[in-house]
Design a protein around this motif. Structure first.
Motif, mmCIF file in Angstrom:
data_model
loop_
_atom_site.group_PDB
_atom_site.id
_atom_site.type_symbol
_atom_site.label_atom_id
_atom_site.label_comp_id
_atom_site.label_asym_id
_atom_site.label_seq_id
_atom_site.Cartn_x
_atom_site.Cartn_y
_atom_site.Cartn_z
ATOM 1 N N SER A 277 6.034 -4.268 2.119
ATOM 2 C CA SER A 277 4.638 -4.625 1.874
ATOM 3 C C SER A 277 3.945 -3.578 1.016
ATOM 4 O O SER A 277 3.179 -3.907 0.107
ATOM 5 N N LEU A 278 4.242 -2.305 1.297
ATOM 6 C CA LEU A 278 3.647 -1.214 0.518
ATOM 7 C C LEU A 278 4.074 -1.293 -0.940
ATOM 8 O O LEU A 278 3.248 -1.140 -1.849
ATOM 9 N N LYS A 279 5.364 -1.550 -1.174
ATOM 10 C CA LYS A 279 5.872 -1.633 -2.544
ATOM 11 C C LYS A 279 5.224 -2.792 -3.294
ATOM 12 O O LYS A 279 4.852 -2.674 -4.470
ATOM 13 N N THR A 280 5.075 -3.935 -2.597
ATOM 14 C CA THR A 280 4.437 -5.089 -3.219
ATOM 15 C C THR A 280 3.001 -4.773 -3.626
ATOM 16 O O THR A 280 2.555 -5.114 -4.730
ATOM 17 N N LYS A 281 2.274 -4.092 -2.736
ATOM 18 C CA LYS A 281 0.886 -3.743 -3.029
ATOM 19 C C LYS A 281 0.799 -2.713 -4.151
ATOM 20 O O LYS A 281 -0.094 -2.776 -5.002
ATOM 21 N N GLN A 282 1.746 -1.745 -4.173
ATOM 22 C CA GLN A 282 1.751 -0.747 -5.239
ATOM 23 C C GLN A 282 2.026 -1.403 -6.594
ATOM 24 O O GLN A 282 1.406 -1.050 -7.601
ATOM 25 N N ASP A 283 2.971 -2.356 -6.611
ATOM 26 C CA ASP A 283 3.266 -3.081 -7.853
ATOM 27 C C ASP A 283 2.044 -3.870 -8.319
ATOM 28 O O ASP A 283 1.753 -3.937 -9.519
ATOM 29 N N LYS A 284 1.342 -4.477 -7.357
ATOM 30 C CA LYS A 284 0.143 -5.259 -7.691
ATOM 31 C C LYS A 284 -0.946 -4.353 -8.254
ATOM 32 O O LYS A 284 -1.635 -4.716 -9.227
#
Length: 210
Positions: free
Chosen positions: A92-99
């Motif tokens: 979830s953290l990686k997805t948010k960082q990419d976003k």
């Protein structure tokens, strides 16, 4: 009235938290219902009965539950559950960082776009320039009696486009060189331009066409 079992409450706290606590932290977690001395006495009692473990770091001591008091199967199951939660959190953290990076890129591209007011002002200036040049051209034609054909105009426009293309190419090369130098240059871009004696468009009063 029966006295409260401080040791039982302290043990329950350490079991639920399952992490190291200092005396002050245990005192705070117990809601300050007991004195600090009573909390320390309870910790000493649990330590004596080998219910908890004490570790010293300089003058600071920490206490945590003895892991052997847990069922290995429960510990393994809880560890697997925590590992899965961590994996989900990492994803979830990686997805948010990419976003966030995607939105930052879009924001930078939007900030480079001129505002509608700026475009309207530029359009007005260009139209005034065209009108002024048209008047001058008409006056020259009238004075010299020279007729400029559409073919002549196309030739001039072609030459203008050629020179403009060369100008933009050389400016891009120059800009890339300056950016490369700036990576190891201790001062600002403005000072670098002054140091190498580079004359910018602004300094020359030149405004290239869009």
């Amino acid at each position: 009235m029966a006295k409260p079992d401080v040791s039982k409450e302290v043990l329950s706290l350490l079991q639920e938290g399952n992490k190291p606590y200092s005396v002050n932290e245990v005192f705070e977690k117990c809601g300050k219902e007991y004195g600090k001395a009573a909390v320390q006495k309870a910790l000493d009692s649990l330590l004596f009965r080998e219910k908890i473990v004490e570790k010293a770091f300089g003058k600071q001591k920490i206490y945590f539950i003895r892991q052997s008091s847990y069922d290995p199967k429960e510990v393994k199951s809880e560890l697997q559950m925590l590992t899965q939660k961590k994996a989900l959190s990492d994803s979830s953290l990686k997805t948010k960082q990419d976003k966030i990076r995607e939105l930052e890129t879009k924001l930078k591209s939007f900030s480079a776009i001129p505002s509608l007011d700026a475009l309207e002002a530029e359009k007005k200036n260009l139209q005034e320039s065209v009108d002024e040049l048209t008047v001058k051209l008409d006056n020259i034609r009238a004075k010299q009696g020279v007729k400029i054909s559409s073919e002549d105009i196309k030739k001039v426009e072609k030459r203008h486009a050629k020179y403009l293309s060369v100008y933009r190419k050389r400016k891009r090369i120059c800009t890339d060189m300056i950016d490369a130098i700036l990576e190891g240059y201790p001062k600002s871009k403005k000072i670098l331009i002054q140091d190498i004696g580079l004359e910018t468009d602004e300094a020359a009063g030149f405004t290239p066409p869009k």
